[in-house]
Each structure stands twice: as C-alpha cells, then as structure tokens.
Design a protein around this motif. Sequence first.
Motif, PDB file in Angstrom:
ATOM      1  N   LEU A  23       0.824  -1.210   0.000  1.00  0.00           N
ATOM      2  CA  LEU A  23       0.000   0.000   0.000  1.00  0.00           C
ATOM      3  C   LEU A  23       0.856   1.256   0.000  1.00  0.00           C
ATOM      4  O   LEU A  23       1.785   1.389   0.771  1.00  0.00           O
ATOM      5  N   GLN A  24       0.532   2.166  -0.906  1.00  0.00           N
ATOM      6  CA  GLN A  24       1.108   3.496  -0.947  1.00  0.00           C
ATOM      7  C   GLN A  24      -0.076   4.441  -1.081  1.00  0.00           C
ATOM      8  O   GLN A  24      -0.477   4.798  -2.183  1.00  0.00           O
ATOM      9  N   PRO A  25      -0.717   4.825   0.045  1.00  0.00           N
ATOM     10  CA  PRO A  25      -1.964   5.577  -0.015  1.00  0.00           C
ATOM     11  C   PRO A  25      -1.871   6.907  -0.754  1.00  0.00           C
ATOM     12  O   PRO A  25      -2.877   7.450  -1.159  1.00  0.00           O
ATOM     13  N   ASP A  26      -0.659   7.445  -0.951  1.00  0.00           N
ATOM     14  CA  ASP A  26      -0.540   8.711  -1.664  1.00  0.00           C
ATOM     15  C   ASP A  26      -0.445   8.508  -3.180  1.00  0.00           C
ATOM     16  O   ASP A  26      -0.217   9.449  -3.920  1.00  0.00           O
ATOM     17  N   SER A  27      -0.640   7.284  -3.647  1.00  0.00           N
ATOM     18  CA  SER A  27      -0.620   6.989  -5.074  1.00  0.00           C
ATOM     19  C   SER A  27      -1.990   6.463  -5.506  1.00  0.00           C
ATOM     20  O   SER A  27      -2.756   5.975  -4.678  1.00  0.00           O
ATOM     21  N   PRO A  28      -2.295   6.524  -6.798  1.00  0.00           N
ATOM     22  CA  PRO A  28      -3.569   5.958  -7.256  1.00  0.00           C
ATOM     23  C   PRO A  28      -3.682   4.463  -6.933  1.00  0.00           C
ATOM     24  O   PRO A  28      -4.732   4.000  -6.497  1.00  0.00           O
ATOM     25  N   VAL A  29      -2.596   3.733  -7.132  1.00  0.00           N
ATOM     26  CA  VAL A  29      -2.605   2.292  -6.856  1.00  0.00           C
ATOM     27  C   VAL A  29      -2.852   2.048  -5.374  1.00  0.00           C
ATOM     28  O   VAL A  29      -3.687   1.230  -4.989  1.00  0.00           O
ATOM     29  N   GLY A  30      -2.145   2.780  -4.517  1.00  0.00           N
ATOM     30  CA  GLY A  30      -2.306   2.606  -3.074  1.00  0.00           C
ATOM     31  C   GLY A  30      -3.706   2.962  -2.598  1.00  0.00           C
ATOM     32  O   GLY A  30      -4.270   2.287  -1.737  1.00  0.00           O
ATOM     33  N   ALA A  31      -4.278   4.009  -3.164  1.00  0.00           N
ATOM     34  CA  ALA A  31      -5.635   4.402  -2.772  1.00  0.00           C
ATOM     35  C   ALA A  31      -6.634   3.324  -3.168  1.00  0.00           C
ATOM     36  O   ALA A  31      -7.543   2.999  -2.402  1.00  0.00           O
ATOM     37  N   TYR A  32      -6.463   2.756  -4.363  1.00  0.00           N
ATOM     38  CA  TYR A  32      -7.373   1.682  -4.781  1.00  0.00           C
ATOM     39  C   TYR A  32      -7.216   0.466  -3.874  1.00  0.00           C
ATOM     40  O   TYR A  32      -8.197  -0.143  -3.456  1.00  0.00           O
ATOM     41  N   GLN A  33      -5.982   0.127  -3.541  1.00  0.00           N
ATOM     42  CA  GLN A  33      -5.727  -1.009  -2.651  1.00  0.00           C
ATOM     43  C   GLN A  33      -6.365  -0.777  -1.283  1.00  0.00           C
ATOM     44  O   GLN A  33      -6.916  -1.702  -0.685  1.00  0.00           O
ATOM     45  N   LEU A  79     -24.527   5.089   1.281  1.00  0.00           N
ATOM     46  CA  LEU A  79     -23.612   4.012   1.635  1.00  0.00           C
ATOM     47  C   LEU A  79     -24.339   2.673   1.605  1.00  0.00           C
ATOM     48  O   LEU A  79     -23.850   1.694   1.025  1.00  0.00           O
ATOM     49  N   ALA A  80     -25.514   2.611   2.184  1.00  0.00           N
ATOM     50  CA  ALA A  80     -26.291   1.374   2.198  1.00  0.00           C
ATOM     51  C   ALA A  80     -26.701   0.969   0.785  1.00  0.00           C
ATOM     52  O   ALA A  80     -26.661  -0.213   0.429  1.00  0.00           O
ATOM     53  N   LEU A  81     -27.066   1.940  -0.036  1.00  0.00           N
ATOM     54  CA  LEU A  81     -27.447   1.656  -1.415  1.00  0.00           C
ATOM     55  C   LEU A  81     -26.270   1.089  -2.195  1.00  0.00           C
ATOM     56  O   LEU A  81     -26.398   0.091  -2.899  1.00  0.00           O
ATOM     57  N   PHE A  82     -25.108   1.693  -2.061  1.00  0.00           N
ATOM     58  CA  PHE A  82     -23.939   1.288  -2.827  1.00  0.00           C
ATOM     59  C   PHE A  82     -23.451  -0.108  -2.450  1.00  0.00           C
ATOM     60  O   PHE A  82     -23.064  -0.893  -3.315  1.00  0.00           O
ATOM     61  N   PHE A  83     -23.461  -0.426  -1.162  1.00  0.00           N
ATOM     62  CA  PHE A  83     -22.910  -1.699  -0.711  1.00  0.00           C
ATOM     63  C   PHE A  83     -23.968  -2.769  -0.465  1.00  0.00           C
ATOM     64  O   PHE A  83     -23.646  -3.848   0.035  1.00  0.00           O
ATOM     65  N   ALA A  84     -25.219  -2.524  -0.828  1.00  0.00           N
ATOM     66  CA  ALA A  84     -26.305  -3.484  -0.590  1.00  0.00           C
ATOM     67  C   ALA A  84     -26.074  -4.789  -1.348  1.00  0.00           C
ATOM     68  O   ALA A  84     -25.811  -4.785  -2.549  1.00  0.00           O
ATOM     69  N   ASN A  85     -26.172  -5.882  -0.653  1.00  0.00           N
ATOM     70  CA  ASN A  85     -26.112  -7.223  -1.247  1.00  0.00           C
ATOM     71  C   ASN A  85     -24.877  -7.459  -2.098  1.00  0.00           C
ATOM     72  O   ASN A  85     -24.947  -8.138  -3.126  1.00  0.00           O
ATOM     73  N   VAL A  86     -23.748  -6.924  -1.684  1.00  0.00           N
ATOM     74  CA  VAL A  86     -22.510  -7.106  -2.429  1.00  0.00           C
ATOM     75  C   VAL A  86     -21.626  -8.094  -1.666  1.00  0.00           C
ATOM     76  O   VAL A  86     -21.332  -7.880  -0.494  1.00  0.00           O
ATOM     77  N   PRO A  87     -21.206  -9.168  -2.326  1.00  0.00           N
ATOM     78  CA  PRO A  87     -20.340 -10.129  -1.650  1.00  0.00           C
ATOM     79  C   PRO A  87     -18.937  -9.559  -1.425  1.00  0.00           C
ATOM     80  O   PRO A  87     -18.539  -8.586  -2.085  1.00  0.00           O
ATOM     81  N   VAL A  88     -18.189 -10.170  -0.521  1.00  0.00           N
ATOM     82  CA  VAL A  88     -16.817  -9.766  -0.268  1.00  0.00           C
ATOM     83  C   VAL A  88     -16.014  -9.984  -1.559  1.00  0.00           C
ATOM     84  O   VAL A  88     -16.099 -11.043  -2.173  1.00  0.00           O
ATOM     85  N   PRO A  89     -15.265  -8.965  -1.989  1.00  0.00           N
ATOM     86  CA  PRO A  89     -14.522  -9.107  -3.241  1.00  0.00           C
ATOM     87  C   PRO A  89     -13.361 -10.088  -3.094  1.00  0.00           C
ATOM     88  O   PRO A  89     -12.792 -10.224  -2.017  1.00  0.00           O
ATOM     89  N   PRO A  90     -13.009 -10.754  -4.184  1.00  0.00           N
ATOM     90  CA  PRO A  90     -11.884 -11.688  -4.131  1.00  0.00           C
ATOM     91  C   PRO A  90     -10.555 -10.945  -4.096  1.00  0.00           C
ATOM     92  O   PRO A  90     -10.494  -9.748  -4.408  1.00  0.00           O
ATOM     93  N   ASP A  91      -9.505 -11.665  -3.729  1.00  0.00           N
ATOM     94  CA  ASP A  91      -8.164 -11.097  -3.806  1.00  0.00           C
ATOM     95  C   ASP A  91      -7.814 -10.876  -5.266  1.00  0.00           C
ATOM     96  O   ASP A  91      -8.402 -11.497  -6.155  1.00  0.00           O
ATOM     97  N   VAL A  92      -6.868 -10.016  -5.503  1.00  0.00           N
ATOM     98  CA  VAL A  92      -6.439  -9.751  -6.871  1.00  0.00           C
ATOM     99  C   VAL A  92      -4.977 -10.133  -7.040  1.00  0.00           C
ATOM    100  O   VAL A  92      -4.236 -10.264  -6.071  1.00  0.00           O
ATOM    101  N   GLN A  93      -4.607 -10.283  -8.297  1.00  0.00           N
ATOM    102  CA  GLN A  93      -3.235 -10.659  -8.594  1.00  0.00           C
ATOM    103  C   GLN A  93      -2.344  -9.448  -8.836  1.00  0.00           C
ATOM    104  O   GLN A  93      -1.168  -9.472  -8.528  1.00  0.00           O
ATOM    105  N   GLU A  94      -2.919  -8.384  -9.424  1.00  0.00           N
ATOM    106  CA  GLU A  94      -2.099  -7.230  -9.761  1.00  0.00           C
ATOM    107  C   GLU A  94      -2.948  -5.972  -9.935  1.00  0.00           C
ATOM    108  O   GLU A  94      -4.040  -6.023 -10.485  1.00  0.00           O
ATOM    109  N   VAL A  95      -2.416  -4.860  -9.453  1.00  0.00           N
ATOM    110  CA  VAL A  95      -2.976  -3.536  -9.719  1.00  0.00           C
ATOM    111  C   VAL A  95      -1.817  -2.702 -10.244  1.00  0.00           C
ATOM    112  O   VAL A  95      -0.779  -2.603  -9.588  1.00  0.00           O
ATOM    113  N   SER A  96      -1.974  -2.143 -11.438  1.00  0.00           N
ATOM    114  CA  SER A  96      -0.885  -1.354 -12.002  1.00  0.00           C
ATOM    115  C   SER A  96      -1.422  -0.071 -12.638  1.00  0.00           C
ATOM    116  O   SER A  96      -2.574  -0.002 -13.063  1.00  0.00           O
TER     117      SER A  96
END
Length: 137
Positions: A23-33, A79-96
């Motif tokens: 994680l690098q929160p000051d980068s786009p990749v880190g923020a997405y992670q 917040l409730a509307l956006f996350f309603a009935n959404v399963p836990v996301p899977p792990d990912v292999q790469e974010v670039s």
Amino acid sequence: MRPLATTTWLLLALFALGGCNRLQPDSPVGAYQTFHRHVQRGELPKAYAVLSQPTQSNLKAQAQKVSDASGGMVKPEPLALFFANVPVPPDVQEVSLLRQEGDKATLVVRSAGRSGEVRMVREPSGWKVDLSASPQP
C-alpha cells in the motif's frame, strides 16, 4: 437499468478486479488497494470515504430518488445503497498504473483471469476511486 442494479453491477465489477498488498496511499494504486482492503474487511464507511466526491454526489442523488420513489419508506442512505447485497470481493493478482495525466489516473486491475480498468482522481484529501463517468440508468 435500475439505479440499484447499475450500482451493484459496477461495484461487483470493481471488486472482482480488486487490490494488492503493498500500500502506498498517496498513489492511485495505493488508494485503490486501500479501498479494496476496506471493502474486504467490511469497513464500509472507510471504503465509501475513498470514493470521489462526484461519485458520492451521484450516489446521494440515486439514494434520494430511491427514497422518493418509496414514498419515504426507504431512507436516502447512499452508503447502504452502494454496498447493498454485495459479496466480499476476491483477492487480486495485480494492480498497475496504466496512465496518469495530472490529477487523473487509470489503473489496470487483474484477478483470476479477469482484468479491467478503474478510474482514479486526485482530490485535496488524496486519490479516490471515481465512478462518476460510469453509465447512469
């Protein structure tokens, strides 16, 4: 398409393409992670905070429309509307980082044989996931 169905579809697509571990929160990749990690952990208010202001504004408007359509029976909670009935996301292999132009960036996210692009924007508080350009119902 109904607002809830569109939002759910976009969220599922985003989650299916997830984040990584460094994680690098000051980068786009880190923020997405960071966003992905919060969703995986069920930290939904924190995940919602990583969405861009235009995305949050769109979700607030959609939540109000749902509330209005229900005659006030459904509270306008984006917040409730956006996350309603959404399963836990899977792990990912790469974010670039695919490209970055000033305060806008596009990421490529790969997971289990799937890949997709995620738009990010830099706001005064840092990089945010931006879904505001996504198709609206």
